[in-house]
Design a protein around this motif. Structure first.
Motif, PDB file in Angstrom:
ATOM      1  N   ILE A   1       0.746   9.692   8.235  1.00 54.48           N
ATOM      2  CA  ILE A   1      -0.277   8.749   8.569  1.00 54.48           C
ATOM      3  C   ILE A   1      -1.177   8.457   7.100  1.00 54.48           C
ATOM      4  CG2 ILE A   1      -2.579   8.455   9.722  1.00 54.48           C
ATOM      5  CD1 ILE A   1      -1.276   9.972  12.237  1.00 54.48           C
ATOM      6  N   ALA A   2      -1.288   9.221   6.424  1.00 53.83           N
ATOM      7  CA  ALA A   2      -2.026   9.251   5.243  1.00 53.83           C
ATOM      8  C   ALA A   2      -1.118   8.350   4.372  1.00 53.83           C
ATOM      9  CB  ALA A   2      -2.428  10.283   4.388  1.00 53.83           C
ATOM     10  N   ALA A   3       0.101   8.504   3.933  1.00 50.20           N
ATOM     11  CA  ALA A   3       0.797   7.637   3.234  1.00 50.20           C
ATOM     12  C   ALA A   3       1.093   6.515   3.557  1.00 50.20           C
ATOM     13  CB  ALA A   3       2.202   8.205   2.989  1.00 50.20           C
ATOM     14  N   GLY A   4       1.098   6.323   5.084  1.00 52.70           N
ATOM     15  CA  GLY A   4       1.290   4.877   5.638  1.00 52.70           C
ATOM     16  C   GLY A   4       0.209   4.106   5.511  1.00 52.70           C
ATOM     17  N   ALA A   5      -1.159   4.779   5.436  1.00 52.09           N
ATOM     18  CA  ALA A   5      -2.343   3.987   5.360  1.00 52.09           C
ATOM     19  C   ALA A   5      -2.309   3.221   3.795  1.00 52.09           C
ATOM     20  CB  ALA A   5      -3.649   4.797   5.492  1.00 52.09           C
ATOM     21  N   ILE A   6      -2.177   4.006   2.895  1.00 49.42           N
ATOM     22  CA  ILE A   6      -2.051   3.672   1.654  1.00 49.42           C
ATOM     23  C   ILE A   6      -1.010   2.738   1.224  1.00 49.42           C
ATOM     24  CG2 ILE A   6      -1.212   4.588  -0.752  1.00 49.42           C
ATOM     25  CD1 ILE A   6      -2.331   7.286   0.005  1.00 49.42           C
ATOM     26  N   LEU A   7       0.180   2.793   1.896  1.00 50.63           N
ATOM     27  CA  LEU A   7       1.269   1.616   1.946  1.00 50.63           C
ATOM     28  C   LEU A   7       0.805   0.582   2.722  1.00 50.63           C
ATOM     29  CD1 LEU A   7       3.933   1.159   0.782  1.00 50.63           C
ATOM     30  CD2 LEU A   7       5.000   2.112   2.855  1.00 50.63           C
ATOM     31  N   TRP A   8       0.245   0.415   3.509  1.00 52.18           N
ATOM     32  CA  TRP A   8      -0.417  -0.775   4.381  1.00 52.18           C
ATOM     33  C   TRP A   8      -1.253  -1.456   3.427  1.00 52.18           C
ATOM     34  CZ3 TRP A   8       1.268  -2.717   8.824  1.00 52.18           C
ATOM     35  CH2 TRP A   8       0.433  -3.616   9.519  1.00 52.18           C
ATOM     36  N   TRP A   9      -2.117  -0.683   2.824  1.00 50.36           N
ATOM     37  CA  TRP A   9      -3.206  -1.364   1.935  1.00 50.36           C
ATOM     38  C   TRP A   9      -2.505  -1.995   0.753  1.00 50.36           C
ATOM     39  CZ3 TRP A   9      -5.168   1.135  -2.797  1.00 50.36           C
ATOM     40  CH2 TRP A   9      -6.299   0.476  -3.584  1.00 50.36           C
ATOM     41  N   ARG A  10      -1.563  -1.164   0.025  1.00 47.04           N
ATOM     42  CA  ARG A  10      -0.814  -1.801  -0.988  1.00 47.04           C
ATOM     43  C   ARG A  10       0.087  -3.053  -0.609  1.00 47.04           C
ATOM     44  NH1 ARG A  10       0.560  -4.537  -4.368  1.00 47.04           N
ATOM     45  NH2 ARG A  10       1.938  -3.976  -6.022  1.00 47.04           N
ATOM     46  N   LEU A  11       0.473  -3.103   0.518  1.00 46.16           N
ATOM     47  CA  LEU A  11       1.283  -4.080   0.989  1.00 46.16           C
ATOM     48  C   LEU A  11       0.420  -5.587   1.224  1.00 46.16           C
ATOM     49  CD1 LEU A  11       4.167  -2.486   3.213  1.00 46.16           C
ATOM     50  CD2 LEU A  11       4.094  -3.551   0.788  1.00 46.16           C
ATOM     51  N   GLY A  12      -0.904  -5.297   1.350  1.00 45.34           N
ATOM     52  CA  GLY A  12      -1.737  -6.428   1.273  1.00 45.34           C
ATOM     53  C   GLY A  12      -1.892  -7.222   0.008  1.00 45.34           C
ATOM     54  N   ALA A  13      -1.388  -6.655  -0.923  1.00 40.18           N
ATOM     55  CA  ALA A  13      -1.758  -7.380  -2.442  1.00 40.18           C
ATOM     56  C   ALA A  13      -0.368  -7.753  -2.547  1.00 40.18           C
ATOM     57  CB  ALA A  13      -2.198  -6.377  -3.415  1.00 40.18           C
ATOM     58  N   PRO A  14      -0.266  -8.719  -3.854  1.00 40.60           N
ATOM     59  CA  PRO A  14       1.034  -9.273  -4.140  1.00 40.60           C
ATOM     60  C   PRO A  14       1.957  -8.175  -4.814  1.00 40.60           C
ATOM     61  CG  PRO A  14      -0.664 -10.555  -5.305  1.00 40.60           C
ATOM     62  CD  PRO A  14      -1.324  -9.419  -4.536  1.00 40.60           C
ATOM     63  N   ILE A  15       3.386  -8.171  -4.404  1.00 42.10           N
ATOM     64  CA  ILE A  15       4.191  -7.249  -4.660  1.00 42.10           C
ATOM     65  C   ILE A  15       5.519  -7.924  -5.040  1.00 42.10           C
ATOM     66  CG2 ILE A  15       4.286  -6.554  -2.339  1.00 42.10           C
ATOM     67  CD1 ILE A  15       4.690  -3.689  -3.124  1.00 42.10           C
ATOM     68  N   SER A  16       6.190  -7.080  -5.887  1.00 42.62           N
ATOM     69  CA  SER A  16       7.742  -7.803  -6.096  1.00 42.62           C
ATOM     70  C   SER A  16       8.486  -7.161  -4.853  1.00 42.62           C
ATOM     71  CB  SER A  16       8.230  -7.309  -7.254  1.00 42.62           C
ATOM     72  OG  SER A  16       8.783  -5.802  -6.933  1.00 42.62           O
ATOM     73  N   PRO A  17       9.436  -8.026  -4.490  1.00 40.06           N
ATOM     74  CA  PRO A  17      10.432  -7.850  -3.258  1.00 40.06           C
ATOM     75  C   PRO A  17      11.282  -6.450  -3.585  1.00 40.06           C
ATOM     76  CG  PRO A  17      10.799 -10.215  -4.002  1.00 40.06           C
ATOM     77  CD  PRO A  17       9.882  -9.533  -4.984  1.00 40.06           C
ATOM     78  N   ALA A  18      11.702  -6.130  -4.779  1.00 38.86           N
ATOM     79  CA  ALA A  18      12.258  -5.045  -4.976  1.00 38.86           C
ATOM     80  C   ALA A  18      11.402  -3.617  -4.773  1.00 38.86           C
ATOM     81  CB  ALA A  18      12.789  -4.672  -6.340  1.00 38.86           C
ATOM     82  N   LEU A  19      10.149  -3.822  -5.391  1.00 43.68           N
ATOM     83  CA  LEU A  19       9.055  -2.763  -4.807  1.00 43.68           C
ATOM     84  C   LEU A  19       8.972  -2.585  -3.483  1.00 43.68           C
ATOM     85  CD1 LEU A  19       7.658  -0.495  -6.712  1.00 43.68           C
ATOM     86  CD2 LEU A  19       5.819  -2.237  -6.870  1.00 43.68           C
ATOM     87  N   THR A  20       8.943  -3.711  -2.668  1.00 45.51           N
ATOM     88  CA  THR A  20       8.516  -3.543  -1.287  1.00 45.51           C
ATOM     89  C   THR A  20       9.949  -2.908  -0.654  1.00 45.51           C
ATOM     90  OG1 THR A  20       7.433  -5.706  -1.460  1.00 45.51           O
ATOM     91  CG2 THR A  20       8.230  -5.290   0.780  1.00 45.51           C
ATOM     92  N   ALA A  21      10.926  -3.416  -0.918  1.00 47.14           N
ATOM     93  CA  ALA A  21      12.061  -2.498  -0.324  1.00 47.14           C
ATOM     94  C   ALA A  21      12.345  -1.362  -0.715  1.00 47.14           C
ATOM     95  CB  ALA A  21      13.538  -3.100  -0.762  1.00 47.14           C
TER      96      ALA A  21
END
Length: 155
Positions: free
Chosen positions: A77-97
């Motif tokens: 849950i903690a890691a998912g919240a951090i990741l959800w927050w991170r995916l709200g900013a511009p990010i490369s497709p490779a990093l997203t994958a």
């Protein structure tokens, strides 16, 4: 040549920044994260349905596995919240994958622990996914946390 007063000049910082979606705004990346985690849960449940569960084990062992499943869920849950927050900013497709696959792997491992099935493989899935997530965080130079760390170093 007409010049605009200084108050009408566009701010250079606001022109270059893309608008960030809100915390609850579904983006493609966030939807991919949710879909991958749901598929990982379904696959782990399907894999554990035919496996022999730890039915012949003692009550203490079952209690220990249950406590481990709770701890793993809190970490996810903690890691998912951090990741959800991170995916709200511009990010490369490779990093997203990479982020999405790491999260799905960890979720599958935790689901196997909850089902008390494949207890030999579950820790490798869970811990391996978290390790990949942490390595990606270290390589992610465009994350929102990078600016916070850089501003602290200058003070």
């Amino acid at each position: 040549m007409l010049q605009r007063p200084d108050s009408q000049l566009p701010d250079a910082e606001t022109e270059n920044e893309a608008p960030h979606p809100g915390l609850f705004t579904p983006t493609r990346e966030r939807l991919a994260l949710v879909a991958a985690c749901v598929l990982a849960i379904a696959a782990a449940i399907l894999a554990s349905s035919g496996a022999s569960r730890a039915a012949d084990t003692s009550a203490e062992f079952a209690l220990l596995i249950g406590a481990m499943a709770i701890f793993k869920t809190v970490i996810l849950i903690a890691a998912g919240a951090i990741l959800w927050w991170r995916l709200g900013a511009p990010i490369s497709p490779a990093l997203t994958a990479g982020y999405v696959l790491a999260a799905a792997t960890s979720v599958a491992g935790a689901t196997l622990v909850w089902n008390m099935a494949h207890l030999g493989a579950a820790p490798f899935l869970f811990d391996g996914g978290l390790l990949v997530f942490l390595l990606l965080v270290l390589r992610d130079n465009g994350g929102p946390w990078t600016a916070a760390f850089r501003s602290r170093g200058r003070a």
